[in-house]
Write a protein that holds these residues in place. Sequence first.
Motif, PDB file in Angstrom:
ATOM      1  N   LEU A  17      12.836   3.834 -16.124  1.00  0.00           N
ATOM      2  CA  LEU A  17      12.450   3.554 -14.747  1.00  0.00           C
ATOM      3  C   LEU A  17      11.137   2.784 -14.798  1.00  0.00           C
ATOM      4  N   GLU A  18      11.185   1.524 -14.412  1.00  0.00           N
ATOM      5  CA  GLU A  18      10.002   0.660 -14.404  1.00  0.00           C
ATOM      6  C   GLU A  18       9.356   0.757 -13.024  1.00  0.00           C
ATOM      7  N   ILE A  19       8.171   1.349 -12.983  1.00  0.00           N
ATOM      8  CA  ILE A  19       7.467   1.574 -11.721  1.00  0.00           C
ATOM      9  C   ILE A  19       6.263   0.647 -11.668  1.00  0.00           C
ATOM     10  N   GLU A  20       6.202  -0.151 -10.629  1.00  0.00           N
ATOM     11  CA  GLU A  20       5.083  -1.074 -10.466  1.00  0.00           C
ATOM     12  C   GLU A  20       4.527  -0.931  -9.054  1.00  0.00           C
ATOM     13  N   ILE A  21       3.236  -0.650  -8.993  1.00  0.00           N
ATOM     14  CA  ILE A  21       2.557  -0.557  -7.708  1.00  0.00           C
ATOM     15  C   ILE A  21       1.535  -1.700  -7.703  1.00  0.00           C
ATOM     16  N   PRO A  22       1.773  -2.714  -6.899  1.00  0.00           N
ATOM     17  CA  PRO A  22       0.919  -3.900  -6.934  1.00  0.00           C
ATOM     18  C   PRO A  22      -0.509  -3.625  -6.453  1.00  0.00           C
ATOM     19  N   GLU A  23      -1.404  -4.460  -6.907  1.00  0.00           N
ATOM     20  CA  GLU A  23      -2.814  -4.371  -6.518  1.00  0.00           C
ATOM     21  C   GLU A  23      -2.962  -4.597  -5.015  1.00  0.00           C
ATOM     22  N   ALA A  42      -5.412   3.499   1.569  1.00  0.00           N
ATOM     23  CA  ALA A  42      -4.430   4.569   1.354  1.00  0.00           C
ATOM     24  C   ALA A  42      -4.840   5.425   0.151  1.00  0.00           C
ATOM     25  N   GLU A  43      -4.728   6.742   0.325  1.00  0.00           N
ATOM     26  CA  GLU A  43      -5.055   7.662  -0.762  1.00  0.00           C
ATOM     27  C   GLU A  43      -3.959   7.646  -1.821  1.00  0.00           C
ATOM     28  N   TYR A  44      -2.715   7.523  -1.370  1.00  0.00           N
ATOM     29  CA  TYR A  44      -1.570   7.469  -2.283  1.00  0.00           C
ATOM     30  C   TYR A  44      -0.775   6.202  -2.002  1.00  0.00           C
ATOM     31  N   HIS A  45      -0.125   5.711  -3.023  1.00  0.00           N
ATOM     32  CA  HIS A  45       0.630   4.463  -2.939  1.00  0.00           C
ATOM     33  C   HIS A  45       2.091   4.754  -3.290  1.00  0.00           C
ATOM     34  N   GLU A  46       2.986   4.348  -2.395  1.00  0.00           N
ATOM     35  CA  GLU A  46       4.402   4.660  -2.558  1.00  0.00           C
ATOM     36  C   GLU A  46       5.044   3.794  -3.637  1.00  0.00           C
ATOM     37  N   PHE A  47       6.064   4.359  -4.285  1.00  0.00           N
ATOM     38  CA  PHE A  47       6.834   3.606  -5.269  1.00  0.00           C
ATOM     39  C   PHE A  47       8.277   4.071  -5.245  1.00  0.00           C
ATOM     40  N   THR A  48       9.134   3.223  -5.731  1.00  0.00           N
ATOM     41  CA  THR A  48      10.538   3.560  -5.958  1.00  0.00           C
ATOM     42  C   THR A  48      11.041   2.704  -7.111  1.00  0.00           C
ATOM     43  N   SER A  49      11.906   3.274  -7.906  1.00  0.00           N
ATOM     44  CA  SER A  49      12.493   2.555  -9.037  1.00  0.00           C
ATOM     45  C   SER A  49      13.854   3.162  -9.335  1.00  0.00           C
ATOM     46  N   GLU A  50      14.785   2.317  -9.742  1.00  0.00           N
ATOM     47  CA  GLU A  50      16.089   2.838 -10.145  1.00  0.00           C
ATOM     48  C   GLU A  50      16.709   1.937 -11.198  1.00  0.00           C
ATOM     49  N   ARG A  55      17.030   7.439 -10.314  1.00  0.00           N
ATOM     50  CA  ARG A  55      16.000   6.922  -9.404  1.00  0.00           C
ATOM     51  C   ARG A  55      14.744   7.771  -9.495  1.00  0.00           C
ATOM     52  N   ALA A  56      13.633   7.150  -9.156  1.00  0.00           N
ATOM     53  CA  ALA A  56      12.368   7.855  -8.959  1.00  0.00           C
ATOM     54  C   ALA A  56      11.761   7.311  -7.673  1.00  0.00           C
ATOM     55  N   GLU A  57      11.217   8.221  -6.880  1.00  0.00           N
ATOM     56  CA  GLU A  57      10.570   7.814  -5.640  1.00  0.00           C
ATOM     57  C   GLU A  57       9.444   8.786  -5.348  1.00  0.00           C
ATOM     58  N   GLY A  58       8.293   8.242  -4.954  1.00  0.00           N
ATOM     59  CA  GLY A  58       7.187   9.126  -4.647  1.00  0.00           C
ATOM     60  C   GLY A  58       5.913   8.380  -4.335  1.00  0.00           C
ATOM     61  N   GLU A  59       4.811   9.060  -4.618  1.00  0.00           N
ATOM     62  CA  GLU A  59       3.498   8.499  -4.344  1.00  0.00           C
ATOM     63  C   GLU A  59       2.613   8.661  -5.577  1.00  0.00           C
ATOM     64  N   ASP A 116      10.895   7.216 -19.099  1.00  0.00           N
ATOM     65  CA  ASP A 116      12.208   7.343 -19.719  1.00  0.00           C
ATOM     66  C   ASP A 116      12.832   8.630 -19.185  1.00  0.00           C
ATOM     67  N   LEU A 117      13.939   8.504 -18.460  1.00  0.00           N
ATOM     68  CA  LEU A 117      14.647   9.679 -17.954  1.00  0.00           C
ATOM     69  C   LEU A 117      15.833   9.920 -18.877  1.00  0.00           C
ATOM     70  N   GLY A 118      15.816  11.059 -19.561  1.00  0.00           N
ATOM     71  CA  GLY A 118      16.864  11.376 -20.525  1.00  0.00           C
ATOM     72  C   GLY A 118      17.624  12.636 -20.147  1.00  0.00           C
ATOM     73  N   ILE A 119      18.942  12.537 -20.215  1.00  0.00           N
ATOM     74  CA  ILE A 119      19.820  13.679 -19.958  1.00  0.00           C
ATOM     75  C   ILE A 119      20.395  14.079 -21.307  1.00  0.00           C
ATOM     76  N   ARG A 120      19.858  15.159 -21.877  1.00  0.00           N
ATOM     77  CA  ARG A 120      20.311  15.617 -23.194  1.00  0.00           C
ATOM     78  C   ARG A 120      21.573  16.456 -23.023  1.00  0.00           C
ATOM     79  N   THR A 121      22.606  16.104 -23.803  1.00  0.00           N
ATOM     80  CA  THR A 121      23.906  16.749 -23.634  1.00  0.00           C
ATOM     81  C   THR A 121      24.523  17.138 -24.963  1.00  0.00           C
TER      82      THR A 121
END
Length: 183
Positions: free
Chosen positions: A39-45, A51-59, A156-160, A171-176
Amino acid sequence: MKNLMKIGFLLALVVSISSCEKVKGLFDIDFDTTFKGDLEIEIPESSLKSAEYHEFTSETDIDPLDDEDIAEYYDNIEEINVNTILATVVGVNKNDVVFKSGTFFQILDEADTATFTVQEDWPIVQGTSLTLGELGTDNYEKVELIVNRKKQFTIRAEGECTQKGVEITIDLGIRTTVIANPL
């Protein structure tokens, strides 16, 4: 006497059928594999300065057939069991980066969605990991349904986040454990 013969024949048939299943089970193979995506998360300058927190989303999408073992045993896979789901920080370009509690990760396909919410602020430091959810929960059961379909699915990842001008790779890994029977 005829009834005794019929009962004996039925009993022998039941034993032979169950024995065949037991013999077939002896040829089960199991192997561990991890379905993972970055998941590549980029929060631009240019995010709001006040804002105290900056929103992001990646999938990103994960195709189980990209795994050589899954592709090889595709038709013979009996089940895929999820052991753990792990979010690992593999890269971050700044210090003092924190994901706010309430940030969430999702694993989803056309039929099911499993959502894992971060319960406490998570300091984003390269090499650190966060275990998502617990075995035996509804979310793990949903993820097992998703991976057992053996079709492409999305993470997906979404948050602040506390920083702007930041680039993060999770790296989101599902170990099976996969159980297959080549017979």
